[in-house]
Design an enzyme around this catalytic site. Structure first.
Site, PDB file in Angstrom:
ATOM      1  N   CYS A 147       0.877  -1.178   0.000  1.00  0.00           N
ATOM      2  CA  CYS A 147       0.000   0.000   0.000  1.00  0.00           C
ATOM      3  C   CYS A 147       0.903   1.214   0.000  1.00  0.00           C
ATOM      4  O   CYS A 147       1.461   1.580   1.029  1.00  0.00           O
ATOM      5  CB  CYS A 147      -0.904  -0.018   1.233  1.00  0.00           C
ATOM      6  SG  CYS A 147      -1.977   1.433   1.359  1.00  0.00           S
TER       7      CYS A 147
ATOM      8  N   GLU B   7      -4.184   1.193  -6.198  1.00  0.00           N
ATOM      9  CA  GLU B   7      -3.333   0.069  -6.568  1.00  0.00           C
ATOM     10  C   GLU B   7      -3.233   0.004  -8.082  1.00  0.00           C
ATOM     11  O   GLU B   7      -4.128   0.463  -8.793  1.00  0.00           O
ATOM     12  CB  GLU B   7      -3.907  -1.235  -6.007  1.00  0.00           C
ATOM     13  CG  GLU B   7      -2.923  -2.386  -5.997  1.00  0.00           C
ATOM     14  CD  GLU B   7      -1.604  -2.036  -5.361  1.00  0.00           C
ATOM     15  OE1 GLU B   7      -0.658  -1.675  -6.118  1.00  0.00           O
ATOM     16  OE2 GLU B   7      -1.483  -2.111  -4.128  1.00  0.00           O
TER      17      GLU B   7
END
Length: 229
Positions: free
Chosen positions: A2, A108
């Site tokens: 992340c 992402e």
């Protein structure tokens, strides 16, 4: 992993949702739709007197023993499977320096070709549009050069759920509100009980949509990076 998050919610809304102590000073939390490691990150911690309070931290944990802050570029995530034995994180874990990392979601990138040169960014948010609260650790570091004290944090990651697995092989640990007191140490929990919280959230808790590649440039910090394409 992340490596890019966002937080643009009004602090008054966050304060109510996170149940911060009424007298806790409001942090300087600017809206940012595209936060990268080393940038300011809002977290919730348990204070010495047991209250849940907000703190602004630097994203990328700098352990207390570090000679400089260069380590932060590789410590913005901690793997749930082995962070307890990693030198950068083990003291924060041992000393109970757990936090809730407050975000509105993350981004992402999905590889579109075998070599990974072509990638499509996606925005990930909670299905109910609430804040996305991630499990984290925090640390305090004092610069040997300047004497400045810096609070920093890391986000814990785990293997993905089914929907995130189509984009990447890791995802942040997203905690439901029922687990916040346990992670912060507000209620008793064994080490095994805490580690059991570090798992992927249910698929139905999230919504995902493709966004423009402009989000790849961290200088693009406005709401336009969140628009679906």
């Amino acid at each position: 992993m992340c490596g890019r998050v966002r937080l643009s919610s009004d602090y008054s809304e966050i304060k109510i949702r996170l149940k911060f102590a009424p007298n806790a000073p409001a942090p300087n939390c600017e809206p940012d739709w595209n936060k990268a490691p080393t940038e300011p990150m809002l977290v919730a911690i348990r204070s010495v007197d047991g209250e849940r309070v907000p703190k602004m931290t630097r994203w990328g944990l700098v352990p207390h023993w570090a000679k400089d802050d260069k380590l932060q570029y590789s410590t913005f995530n901690a793997r749930a499977e082995d962070f307890t034995i990693k030198p950068a994180f083990r003291d924060a874990w041992k000393w109970g320096q757990r936090c809730l990392v407050v975000t509105d979601g993350f981004y992402e990138w999905k590889k579109l070709d075998a070599k990974g040169k072509l990638k499509q960014p996606y925005a990930i948010a909670m299905a109910d549009d609430s804040q996305m609260i991630m499990a984290g650790l925090w640390a305090k570091w004092k610069s040997p050069a300047s004497g400045e004290q810096i609070l920093s944090c890391t986000i814990l990651t785990c293997g993905p759920n089914t929907v995130l697995g189509e984009l990447h092989n890791r995802m942040p640990v997203i905690l439901p509100e029922s687990d916040w007191p346990k992670w912060l140490g507000e209620v008793p929990a064994s080490e095994d009980e805490l580690l059991a919280l570090l798992k992927p959230c249910p698929d139905e808790a999230l919504k995902i949509w493709p966004v423009d590649r402009m989000v790849g440039n961290v200088r693009n910090k406005g709401p336009q990076v969140l628009l679906p394409i």
